[in-house]
Design an enzyme around this catalytic site. Structure first.
Site, PDB file in Angstrom:
ATOM      1  N   SER A 124      48.220  35.755  41.044  1.00 28.01           N
ATOM      2  CA  SER A 124      47.397  34.572  41.291  1.00 28.01           C
ATOM      3  C   SER A 124      48.212  33.307  41.017  1.00 28.01           C
ATOM      4  O   SER A 124      49.277  33.124  41.601  1.00 28.01           O
ATOM      5  CB  SER A 124      46.131  34.647  40.433  1.00 28.01           C
TER       6      SER A 124
ATOM      7  N   ARG B  23      32.877  28.773  35.599  1.00 25.36           N
ATOM      8  CA  ARG B  23      33.398  30.135  35.456  1.00 25.36           C
ATOM      9  C   ARG B  23      32.601  31.119  36.301  1.00 25.36           C
ATOM     10  O   ARG B  23      33.173  32.014  36.933  1.00 25.36           O
ATOM     11  CB  ARG B  23      33.351  30.553  33.989  1.00 25.36           C
TER      12      ARG B  23
ATOM     13  N   ASP C 198      41.039  41.479  48.520  1.00 21.44           N
ATOM     14  CA  ASP C 198      41.231  40.139  47.960  1.00 21.44           C
ATOM     15  C   ASP C 198      40.991  39.104  49.052  1.00 21.44           C
ATOM     16  O   ASP C 198      41.785  38.958  49.978  1.00 21.44           O
ATOM     17  CB  ASP C 198      42.655  40.014  47.409  1.00 21.44           C
TER      18      ASP C 198
ATOM     19  N   HIS D  95      40.214  40.197  44.143  1.00 22.34           N
ATOM     20  CA  HIS D  95      41.396  39.502  43.629  1.00 22.34           C
ATOM     21  C   HIS D  95      41.778  39.988  42.237  1.00 22.34           C
ATOM     22  O   HIS D  95      42.964  40.046  41.892  1.00 22.34           O
ATOM     23  CB  HIS D  95      41.123  37.993  43.603  1.00 22.34           C
ATOM     24  N   ASP D  96      40.803  40.333  41.433  1.00 23.49           N
ATOM     25  CA  ASP D  96      41.063  40.778  40.063  1.00 23.49           C
ATOM     26  C   ASP D  96      41.735  42.144  39.981  1.00 23.49           C
ATOM     27  O   ASP D  96      42.008  42.622  38.877  1.00 23.49           O
ATOM     28  CB  ASP D  96      39.759  40.820  39.258  1.00 23.49           C
TER      29      ASP D  96
END
Length: 372
Positions: free
Chosen positions: A148, A218, A314, A347-348
């Protein structure tokens, strides 16, 4: 949050000219290391952290008392084997885990900087961290890597210091922040700034915290780190500790409760102004523009070997954007490998226990070092 416990840092007295035009001196850079630097000093790996990461990549974070953010990948016998490699990670400038940032005291006013802190860029972050090589007396790193925003720093490092890393592994990243990602970051920033406790960034000096705004920021960002299929499989339309809808605005669904939890725990470990500054640095990142539309020029002076890794689900930094980096490297005849990992974790994926990713990463590092 007490960040003065067990924090290693260096004070850098070499002036750093920031992209915004300001120059900083005698600034702090907090870092952590894992493993040992060998006699030849050729086994050092510099890891760059992502937006909400920090220097504690493995083991137990002494501040949060939780596992380091990349404990799946870094450690004894793991993909990044600390029995073999000397791993360094620093908290970026602008961060809130001990490095020079908006929550630090401004010696001129004896108050916390807040939004009087200078706007910083990915380039500034990398130039600050380059001082770690001198600190450890390392002439050349074996590898630089990160996912990232850490991947952005990896690309910037090779651009800035083309002969200082033998291997570069940018993971799930981009060479130019997209309009969509700028939009998501702006949503988060506006959530923070709309909180009455933000006080134009001066909240720390007034003993306030814009926790509601930071929590919502968040929550919104966390959605982008996941995938539609992953969310559906994990949560679907499952209800949260109830048999039926309550016809109100409490968390009826498990996904609502999950996001609220993610927001609530985040405010205990992160600073709202740091969130503003770091997301702005990400938005300003554009290696393509820096080289007048030709990304290849960012790497034309380097002999660094690359492995680019992306993930199928992602959508924040999709495979197509990672491939643009590969194409740019191929255009100059660079030695580059590319792997797209199948994963439904979004993405994580690079932060989670995805065996194919960890095996790919570990095998590549092992092979590259054997040729070192």
């Amino acid at each position: 949050m007490n960040i003065n416990v067990n924090i290693k840092n260096i004070i850098i007295d070499k002036p750093l000219k920031l992209d915004c035009g300001q120059t900083i001196n005698n600034y702090s850079l907090a870092y952590e290391t894992y493993g040992s630097l060998n006699e030849n000093k050729d086994n050092a790996i510099l890891i760059f952290h992502a937006l909400t990461g920090d220097q504690f990549v493995s083991g137990i974070n002494p501040i949060t008392k939780k596992e380091g953010w990349w404990s799946y990948a870094v450690g004894s016998g793991k993909a990044i084997d600390t029995d073999k490699y000397f791993v360094i990670c620093a908290n970026v400038i602008g961060g809130c885990m001990g490095s020079y940032g908006p929550s630090e005291i401004n010696p001129d006013t004896n108050k916390k900087y807040g939004t009087t802190f200078p706007v910083i860029t990915i380039n500034d972050m990398v130039n600050a961290q380059f001082n770690l090589l001198n600190f450890f007396n390392i002439e050349k790193l074996f590898a630089v890597m990160g996912g990232s925003m850490g991947g952005m720093q990896t690309l910037q490092f090779v651009n800035n210091f083309p002969d200082k890393a033998k291997v570069a592994i940018p993971i799930a990243c981009t060479a130019s922040h997209s309009a969509q990602n700028i939009a998501f970051n702006e949503l988060g920033r506006q959530s923070i700034m709309a909180d009455a406790n933000w006080e134009n960034g001066d909240y720390s000096n007034q003993n306030k915290n814009p926790n509601k705004g930071l929590s919502v920021a968040r929550m919104a960002a966390h959605i982008t780190y996941l995938s539609k299929n992953g969310l559906q499989e994990k949560f679907g339309r499952k209800l949260q500790e109830r048999d039926d809808l309550k016809f109100g605005f409490d968390a009826d669904f498990q996904i609502e409760s999950y996001l609220r939890y993610q927001g609530s725990v985040f405010v205990d470990r992160f600073d709202a102004n740091s969130y503003l500054y770091i997301t702005r640095a990400m938005d300003y990142f554009d290696l393509v523009k820096e080289h007048h539309g030709n990304l290849s020029k960012a790497f034309e002076k380097t002999k660094t070997k690359f492995l680019i890794i992306s993930f199928t689900s992602d959508w924040l930094y999709p495979t197509s954007e990672n491939k643009e980096i590969v194409i740019a490297l191929n255009a100059i005849g660079a030695e580059v490998g590319f792997v797209e990992i199948e994963s439904d974790k979004g993405h994580d994926s690079f932060l989670l226990k995805v065996p194919k990713f960890l095996n790919t990463l570990g095998d590549y590092i092992k092979t590259a070092y054997s040729k070192n």
